[in-house]
Design a protein around this motif. Structure first.
Motif, PDB file in Angstrom:
ATOM      1  N   VAL A 211       4.953 -21.973 -25.064  1.00  0.00           N
ATOM      2  CA  VAL A 211       3.639 -21.885 -24.440  1.00  0.00           C
ATOM      3  C   VAL A 211       3.017 -23.264 -24.333  1.00  0.00           C
ATOM      4  O   VAL A 211       2.492 -23.669 -23.305  1.00  0.00           O
ATOM      5  N   ARG A 212       3.116 -24.030 -25.416  1.00  0.00           N
ATOM      6  CA  ARG A 212       2.515 -25.351 -25.452  1.00  0.00           C
ATOM      7  C   ARG A 212       3.127 -26.261 -24.385  1.00  0.00           C
ATOM      8  O   ARG A 212       2.428 -26.967 -23.674  1.00  0.00           O
ATOM      9  N   SER A 213       4.449 -26.256 -24.261  1.00  0.00           N
ATOM     10  CA  SER A 213       5.089 -27.143 -23.299  1.00  0.00           C
ATOM     11  C   SER A 213       4.780 -26.706 -21.867  1.00  0.00           C
ATOM     12  O   SER A 213       4.674 -27.542 -20.974  1.00  0.00           O
ATOM     13  N   VAL A 214       4.620 -25.410 -21.625  1.00  0.00           N
ATOM     14  CA  VAL A 214       4.274 -24.936 -20.284  1.00  0.00           C
ATOM     15  C   VAL A 214       2.912 -25.489 -19.871  1.00  0.00           C
ATOM     16  O   VAL A 214       2.717 -25.957 -18.746  1.00  0.00           O
ATOM     17  N   ILE A 215       1.941 -25.465 -20.797  1.00  0.00           N
ATOM     18  CA  ILE A 215       0.604 -25.983 -20.483  1.00  0.00           C
ATOM     19  C   ILE A 215       0.688 -27.454 -20.088  1.00  0.00           C
ATOM     20  O   ILE A 215       0.134 -27.880 -19.071  1.00  0.00           O
ATOM     21  N   LEU A 216       1.397 -28.246 -20.884  1.00  0.00           N
ATOM     22  CA  LEU A 216       1.516 -29.674 -20.589  1.00  0.00           C
ATOM     23  C   LEU A 216       2.227 -29.904 -19.260  1.00  0.00           C
ATOM     24  O   LEU A 216       1.812 -30.736 -18.448  1.00  0.00           O
ATOM     25  N   GLU A 251       5.942 -34.450 -34.031  1.00  0.00           N
ATOM     26  CA  GLU A 251       6.373 -33.320 -33.203  1.00  0.00           C
ATOM     27  C   GLU A 251       5.571 -33.270 -31.910  1.00  0.00           C
ATOM     28  O   GLU A 251       6.119 -33.063 -30.822  1.00  0.00           O
ATOM     29  N   LEU A 252       4.267 -33.497 -32.020  1.00  0.00           N
ATOM     30  CA  LEU A 252       3.398 -33.446 -30.849  1.00  0.00           C
ATOM     31  C   LEU A 252       3.678 -34.616 -29.910  1.00  0.00           C
ATOM     32  O   LEU A 252       3.732 -34.445 -28.687  1.00  0.00           O
ATOM     33  N   TYR A 253       3.898 -35.811 -30.467  1.00  0.00           N
ATOM     34  CA  TYR A 253       4.230 -36.966 -29.624  1.00  0.00           C
ATOM     35  C   TYR A 253       5.529 -36.704 -28.860  1.00  0.00           C
ATOM     36  O   TYR A 253       5.640 -37.004 -27.671  1.00  0.00           O
ATOM     37  N   GLY A 254       6.511 -36.153 -29.575  1.00  0.00           N
ATOM     38  CA  GLY A 254       7.792 -35.850 -28.941  1.00  0.00           C
ATOM     39  C   GLY A 254       7.625 -34.860 -27.800  1.00  0.00           C
ATOM     40  O   GLY A 254       8.259 -34.987 -26.739  1.00  0.00           O
ATOM     41  N   LEU A 255       6.754 -33.858 -28.007  1.00  0.00           N
ATOM     42  CA  LEU A 255       6.504 -32.862 -26.968  1.00  0.00           C
ATOM     43  C   LEU A 255       5.873 -33.516 -25.740  1.00  0.00           C
ATOM     44  O   LEU A 255       6.272 -33.263 -24.600  1.00  0.00           O
ATOM     45  N   TYR A 256       4.871 -34.367 -25.963  1.00  0.00           N
ATOM     46  CA  TYR A 256       4.241 -35.081 -24.859  1.00  0.00           C
ATOM     47  C   TYR A 256       5.268 -35.911 -24.086  1.00  0.00           C
ATOM     48  O   TYR A 256       5.313 -35.890 -22.855  1.00  0.00           O
ATOM     49  N   ILE A 257       6.093 -36.663 -24.818  1.00  0.00           N
ATOM     50  CA  ILE A 257       7.091 -37.530 -24.170  1.00  0.00           C
ATOM     51  C   ILE A 257       8.062 -36.694 -23.337  1.00  0.00           C
ATOM     52  O   ILE A 257       8.373 -37.027 -22.192  1.00  0.00           O
ATOM     53  N   ASN A 258       8.542 -35.577 -23.914  1.00  0.00           N
ATOM     54  CA  ASN A 258       9.480 -34.704 -23.180  1.00  0.00           C
ATOM     55  C   ASN A 258       8.843 -34.166 -21.902  1.00  0.00           C
ATOM     56  O   ASN A 258       9.483 -34.128 -20.843  1.00  0.00           O
ATOM     57  N   CYS A 259       7.588 -33.726 -22.007  1.00  0.00           N
ATOM     58  CA  CYS A 259       6.921 -33.151 -20.847  1.00  0.00           C
ATOM     59  C   CYS A 259       6.623 -34.216 -19.792  1.00  0.00           C
ATOM     60  O   CYS A 259       6.763 -33.968 -18.593  1.00  0.00           O
TER      61      CYS A 259
END
Length: 563
Positions: A211-216, A251-259
């Motif tokens: 859900v989080r990655s979809v929003i980003l 974890e959050l930084y990694g998610l931002y970078i991936n998105c």
């Protein structure tokens, strides 16, 4: 009341999504859940009659409130006292149902009873003398239903965002975006901010970042400048929190970078048009020029601009790895791609950051295999890929051949899986490769132990500790070892743990050892592995002498009496 064609169709579309995700597919025994969902669908229909534009705040919040109400109603139907253990306040993995119907984790209630409690920790009702602790299969089944229903809700939520909130390539209102970003964190009752509750539902952390990655990703469909303010606002909130630990931040930084990287890839279409390819490569060459000219001035303070910078570097390195892989496969690459590769080489050589090279090696290994990549260190065209420490080590040991290759292709496959896991952290693939081997279980144990030595232990020979296995990698390998089906006794597991941590006594790998030292250590490790995995009675004295010399005298007396 006439709603207008746009409002009417949007209402119908949202209701159809609700029916698709929330209502279809119920089993006959779930009639109560189905009736509850129907009631919420009627409420949703009434709410959307006035205004159904969920790009604006009030309709969006109204739909989310109905969704949350529906989820809570499902929990109330399925569980008498909620979904949490009465001790640890988490969802029980192994639920135990007491006679009073309060629910606990097996470990929590066992600890309570072991401490002398004879009653329910929640209501204090005394437990019968003949009460036996056992996991409730009925509760397990109920938790499965609850999980299935949560997935239905999340499916509707994601479809609502993708096809309605962000339709026509127009972002929703500022208030809706702020609301969506609030799902990237949650404040507990103690005002502690957590970053793992990833959906509109606060009942339980969901460890899957879907859900989080979809929003980003939806936000990043638009111009970076349009959403930068919102992303920075959320990032600053996390940075300033006194309660978010470094692991959660990473974890959050990694998610931002991936998105961010995914959004860049979606806007790029390499290979489809020569003019677009030229434009893409020239754009990345320009960025590399900027990186090289600003090496000392680029701030490492975590900001959304810095994370975008890292994401673009990763995209560039992935493009470079693909070009190198194409060259290795004999494909012809365009001239502009060669110019781009020259800039990547300059970045690797001038930046002083070996992690660019490590990233490239990982990517190429995924596509071309570990052994081919290892052979590139000898080739003038590709030797720039390797950090100086690796090239120096290669020259010192003469590129020593893996003596264990005598075990043929299956050992090589296991060894490559270990090498790949060391790079990407996905240790589960090792067990999967072992399962596909046709060798006996004993031989598979030999394969994994020798591969751990060759790919993990030998890394400790570098004087650069940055090239040693990290604590996180060692921990991941340790978990694999303890749960492996092929390291089937304690001695094997202990030896495997010693290999990944280089705790081998006189056999430990150290910087400065000669090629002759390395050959002797390989031979002794091979002997130790054979002795550990054998059941041959003739080798038992040698096994005892080699692995437990202090007990040798007792062992000889034992053998004497047996004979």
């Amino acid at each position: 009341m006439y709603l207008g064609p746009s409002n009417g169709w949007e209402r119908i579309h949202i209701l159809s999504l609700f029916v698709e995700h929330m209502l279809l597919g119920f089993k006959s025994e779930d009639l109560q859940l189905k009736e509850m969902v129907l009631k919420h669908m009627k409420t949703l229909s009434r709410v959307l009659e006035g205004k159904s534009d969920v790009k604006s705040t009030k309709p969006f919040e109204a739909v989310i409130e109905i969704l949350k109400s529906c989820k809570k109603a499902a929990v109330d139907l399925l569980f008498r006292f909620g979904v949490h253990c009465g001790v640890c306040m988490r969802e029980p993995g192994e639920p135990v149902d007491l006679p009073c119907h309060h629910m606990f984790c097996l470990t929590c209630i066992k600890a309570s009873l072991d401490a002398g409690q004879t009653s329910c920790p929640t209501c204090r009702q005394e437990l019968p003398n003949d009460f036996q602790l056992r996991v409730s299969e009925d509760l397990r089944s109920t938790f499965k239903k609850n999980g299935d229903f949560r997935r239905r809700c999340n499916g509707f939520f994601i479809d609502l965002l993708s096809t309605v909130c962000f339709k026509d390539n127009k972002p929703p209102s500022k208030e809706v975006i702020t609301h969506l970003l609030s799902y990237l964190k949650i404040e507990t009752e103690h005002k502690e901010v957590q970053t793992k509750d990833l959906s509109p539902f606060d009942e339980s952390p969901d460890k899957n970042p879907v859900v989080r990655s979809v929003i980003l990703k939806l936000l990043l469909k638009f111009s970076f400048n349009e959403v930068q303010e919102y992303l920075q606002q959320h990032l600053s909130t996390v940075e300033e929190s006194r309660f978010v630990d470094e692991g959660d931040k990473s974890e959050l930084y990694g998610l931002y970078i991936n998105c961010l990287e995914d959004a860049m890839w979606e806007k790029m279409s390499l290979g489809s048009d020569k003019a677009e390819d030229l434009q893409s490569y020239n754009k990345e060459i320009e960025f590399l020029h900027f990186c090289l000219s600003e090496l000392t001035s680029i701030s490492e303070t975590v900001s959304i601009q810095h994370l975008q910078y890292v994401a673009q570097l990763r995209l560039i390195l992935t493009m470079a790895a693909q070009l190198i892989s194409d060259k290795l496969s004999g494909k012809v690459v365009p001239d502009v791609a060669n110019d781009f590769l020259k800039m990547v080489i300059k970045l690797c050589e001038d930046s002083g950051n070996d992690w660019y090279r490590v990233y490239l090696i990982r990517k190429i290994s995924e596509w071309q295999g570990v052994e081919l990549v290892q052979s590139l260190v000898k080739q003038t065209e590709f030797c720039w890929l390797f950090p100086e420490e690796i090239k120096k080590q290669h020259n010192e040991d003469g590129g020593l051949m893996d003596q264990f290759l005598v075990y043929d292709e299956e050992y090589k496959t296991v060894r490559d899986a270990v090498a790949k896991a060391l790079m990407d952290g996905e240790v589960e693939q090792i067990e999967e490769v072992l399962e596909q081997c046709r060798a006996s279980p004993r031989t598979r144990a030999v394969f994994i132990l020798l591969a751990l030595f060759r790919e993990v232990t030998t890394l400790y020979g570098s004087p650069n500790t940055g090239l040693h296995p990290s604590a996180e990698k060692c921990e991941a390998f340790g978990e694999l070892i303890q749960g492996s089906s092929y390291l089937f006794d304690k001695e094997m597991r202990n030896f495997a743990s010693a290999l990944i941590n280089n705790k081998l006594g006189a056999l430990s790998i150290q910087s400065g050892q000669t090629p002759a030292d390395n050959i002797v250590i390989e031979l002794v490790i091979h002997l130790a592995v054979i002795l550990l995995t054998t059941n041959n009675v003739l080798l038992l004295p040698l096994k005892q002498l080699g692995l437990q010399p202090d007990n040798m005298q007792v062992f000889i007396v034992y053998i004497f009496f047996l004979s």
